[in-house]
Design an enzyme around this catalytic site. Structure first.
Site, mmCIF file in Angstrom:
data_model
loop_
_atom_site.group_PDB
_atom_site.id
_atom_site.type_symbol
_atom_site.label_atom_id
_atom_site.label_comp_id
_atom_site.label_asym_id
_atom_site.label_seq_id
_atom_site.Cartn_x
_atom_site.Cartn_y
_atom_site.Cartn_z
ATOM 1 N N TYR A 157 0.840 -1.047 0.133
ATOM 2 C CA TYR A 157 0.001 0.056 0.082
ATOM 3 C C TYR A 157 0.907 1.362 0.237
ATOM 4 O O TYR A 157 1.897 1.216 0.805
ATOM 5 C CB TYR A 157 -0.912 -0.058 1.208
ATOM 6 C CG TYR A 157 -2.085 1.047 1.411
ATOM 7 C CD1 TYR A 157 -2.953 1.457 0.397
ATOM 8 C CD2 TYR A 157 -1.643 2.280 2.255
ATOM 9 C CE1 TYR A 157 -3.631 2.616 0.638
ATOM 10 C CE2 TYR A 157 -2.316 3.401 2.619
ATOM 11 C CZ TYR A 157 -3.543 3.527 1.506
ATOM 12 O OH TYR A 157 -4.244 4.359 1.733
ATOM 13 N N ASP B 38 9.204 2.717 -0.289
ATOM 14 C CA ASP B 38 8.338 3.422 0.614
ATOM 15 C C ASP B 38 8.358 3.079 2.034
ATOM 16 O O ASP B 38 7.917 1.878 2.574
ATOM 17 C CB ASP B 38 6.787 2.935 0.032
ATOM 18 C CG ASP B 38 5.731 3.647 0.910
ATOM 19 O OD1 ASP B 38 6.248 4.367 1.665
ATOM 20 O OD2 ASP B 38 4.631 3.578 0.443
ATOM 21 N N LYS C 181 4.224 9.027 8.798
ATOM 22 C CA LYS C 181 4.101 8.390 10.278
ATOM 23 C C LYS C 181 4.951 8.593 11.237
ATOM 24 O O LYS C 181 4.851 9.747 11.863
ATOM 25 C CB LYS C 181 4.126 6.773 10.067
ATOM 26 C CG LYS C 181 2.765 6.613 9.150
ATOM 27 C CD LYS C 181 2.377 4.910 8.987
ATOM 28 C CE LYS C 181 1.068 5.033 8.122
ATOM 29 N NZ LYS C 181 1.051 4.167 7.247
HETATM 30 C C1 LIG Z 1 0.415 4.629 5.743
HETATM 31 C C2 LIG Z 1 1.291 4.494 4.524
HETATM 32 C C3 LIG Z 1 1.135 5.119 3.292
HETATM 33 C C4 LIG Z 1 0.101 6.220 3.398
HETATM 34 O O1 LIG Z 1 0.473 7.175 4.321
HETATM 35 P P1 LIG Z 1 -0.784 8.040 4.789
HETATM 36 O O2 LIG Z 1 -0.035 9.108 5.663
HETATM 37 O O3 LIG Z 1 -1.863 7.494 5.311
HETATM 38 O O4 LIG Z 1 -1.160 8.721 3.571
HETATM 39 C C5 LIG Z 1 1.906 5.009 2.239
HETATM 40 N N1 LIG Z 1 2.766 3.899 2.297
HETATM 41 C C6 LIG Z 1 2.941 3.259 3.493
HETATM 42 C C7 LIG Z 1 3.818 1.995 3.254
HETATM 43 C C8 LIG Z 1 2.038 3.349 4.503
HETATM 44 O O5 LIG Z 1 2.266 2.486 5.395
#
Ligand SMILES: *Cc1c(COP(=O)(O)O)cnc(C)c1O
Length: 433
Positions: A144, A239, A267
């Site tokens: 994701y 990511d 995060k």
């Molecule tokens: C949470 C997450 C996102 C999206 O971040 P948001 O702040 O919710 O938009 C993208 N990539 C990874 C790996 C994530 O865990």
């Protein structure tokens, strides 16, 4: 456990907000029942609107590595608040956070701050496309990367939890250049690059997946990606929105010793406030406006309150140093091993994947969980029962088979015992039904 107030609030919220929540997985749909409405968080614990207390194993889905309302983070936010909440002009704080990120994350020589992980990944991909002059992007099933249109093909997290085959509202044309491969499938990667090498702008992945549940990279997977992208002139993007500052201070790339071209963060880097970042090699980041022709902007980007929280978080983690990350690995292993043993004692087949403070109990008879297909063999109804037993014993665990649980650095040994004892009882209750 009485949750009458949560129930009433949920009914009220559901009248005016889709599903009663502002992000789908919070709705508890996959596990039955209503979500718990939260009144406050302190350290490792959450208190709901009915006065129930829970050990928080979600940590706001990743950011809260130092728990709720850490005094140092609260102080940093409070000090900045009195000086104003946003200026729309640069500050010393932003330069400082950028320096901290560049020093921490091996792949990052220049970084741009944004307000969410979604913004970070969609911007990084725009940059990769602008830099290479190519269109195709490669992602992996069950990973994701936020909710940008072209990244919602075979996505993890809430998309996986709700079992959505594709996302309505995303025109086919928008995902036409998104190629999706099975995670950890080295031969699929090699085959793709044999055929499309010159057309691929970038490969984006979670270097340790959290969003189909926790799935670590297979031996050689990250190295293969590094190798093929380098040869083809494609941009390798890790990511690390979830793994950055969690798997190690410098992210999964330091743990595994593979340096991508670009990295996305979110995060933890925001200390619990909305903040994301994307960065990479200087040569690549120089295409970003106003230096170059890839446009990306944000009214609240580099917001001083969020940046202050992020700086306080990073200073805590630096102070904690190697000992903090060793402790996270140690409690992660302890919890995973205890879960395995408790399940084994009740003859319940599970696979527990764990990397540092991230872990998932897959209720599956599969031999291992290495990709989305094997994750999907899980018995989600059984998971839901286990989840509800945990919740009723005061453990706030992710309400989805396809999300990783997060331990935090402030959890004590007795918190960990509370978790492992509750999980043992939950496995026992499954066996007796
Ligand atoms: C949470 C997450 C996102 C999206 O971040 P948001 O702040 O919710 O938009 C993208 N990539 C990874 C790996 C994530 O865990």
């Amino acid at each position: 456990m009485n949750r009458a107030n949560s129930h009433a609030l949920f009914n009220r919220a559901a009248q005016v907000t889709p599903g009663g929540v502002n992000s789908p997985v919070r709705a508890f749909r996959a596990v039955g029942g209503d979500p718990v409405f939260i009144e406050r968080g302190e350290g490792a614990y959450l208190t709901d609107v009915d006065g129930n207390r829970y050990l928080d194993c979600i940590g706001s889905w990743g950011p809260l590595l130092m728990g709720h309302a850490h005094p140092r983070i609260v102080a940093a936010i409070t000090a900045q608040l009195a000086k104003g909440t946003t200026y729309g002009a640069p500050t010393a704080l932003e330069a400082q956070l950028a320096e901290e990120i560049c020093a921490a994350v091996p792949s990052v020589e220049m970084v741009r701050l944004v307000s969410s992980g979604t913004e970070a990944t969609m911007s990084a991909i725009r940059v990769a496309r602008g830099y290479t002059g190519r269109n195709k992007i490669v992602k992996f099933e069950g990973n994701y990367h936020g909710h940008a249109d072209f990244l919602l093909a075979k996505a993890g997290s809430g998309v996986a939890t709700l079992g959505l085959p594709e996302c309505a509202g995303v025109p086919v044309a928008v995902t036409a250049d998104t190629i999706t491969l099975p995670y950890n499938d080295i031969s699929a990667v090699l085959e793709l690059f044999e055929n499309y090498s010159a057309e691929i702008a970038c490969v984006i992945l979670e270097p340790v997946v959290g969003n189909m549940g926790c799935v670590p990279p297979a031996k050689g997977f990250l190295e293969t990606l590094r190798d093929v992208t380098q040869k083809s002139g494609s941009v390798l993007i890790f990511d690390e929105v979830m793994t950055g500052f969690r798997i190690a201070y410098g992210g999964a790339q330091t743990k595994y010793g593979v340096t991508p071209d670009m990295t996305t963060l979110g995060k933890i880097v925001g200390g619990g406030l909305p903040l994301g970042a994307y960065g990479g090699k200087r040569e690549i980041m120089q295409v970003v406006a106003p230096l170059g022709s890839v446009y990306q902007a944000g009214t609240l980007s580099g917001n001083p309150i969020a940046v202050s929280a992020g700086l306080a978080m990073l200073s805590l983690l630096k102070e904690g140093g190697a000992a903090l990350y060793e402790r996270l690995e140690e409690i992660g292993e302890r919890v995973a091993e205890s879960f395995r043993e408790s399940a084994r004692n009740e003859n319940i087949p599970v696979i527990v994947n764990q990397v540092g403070s991230m872990l998932t109990v897959f209720f599956t008879e599969a031999k291992e969980v290495t990709d989305y297909a094997s994750a999907k063999t899980s018995d989600t109804a059984r998971f839901a029962k286990w989840f509800r037993a945990l919740l009723d014993s005061g453990i706030y665990f992710p309400p989805s088979q396809f999300e990783a649980a997060f331990l935090s650095a402030i959890m004590s040994d007795s918190d960990i015992e509370h978790l492992t004892n509750s999980a043992r009882s939950a496995f026992q209750s499954l066996a007796s039904h």
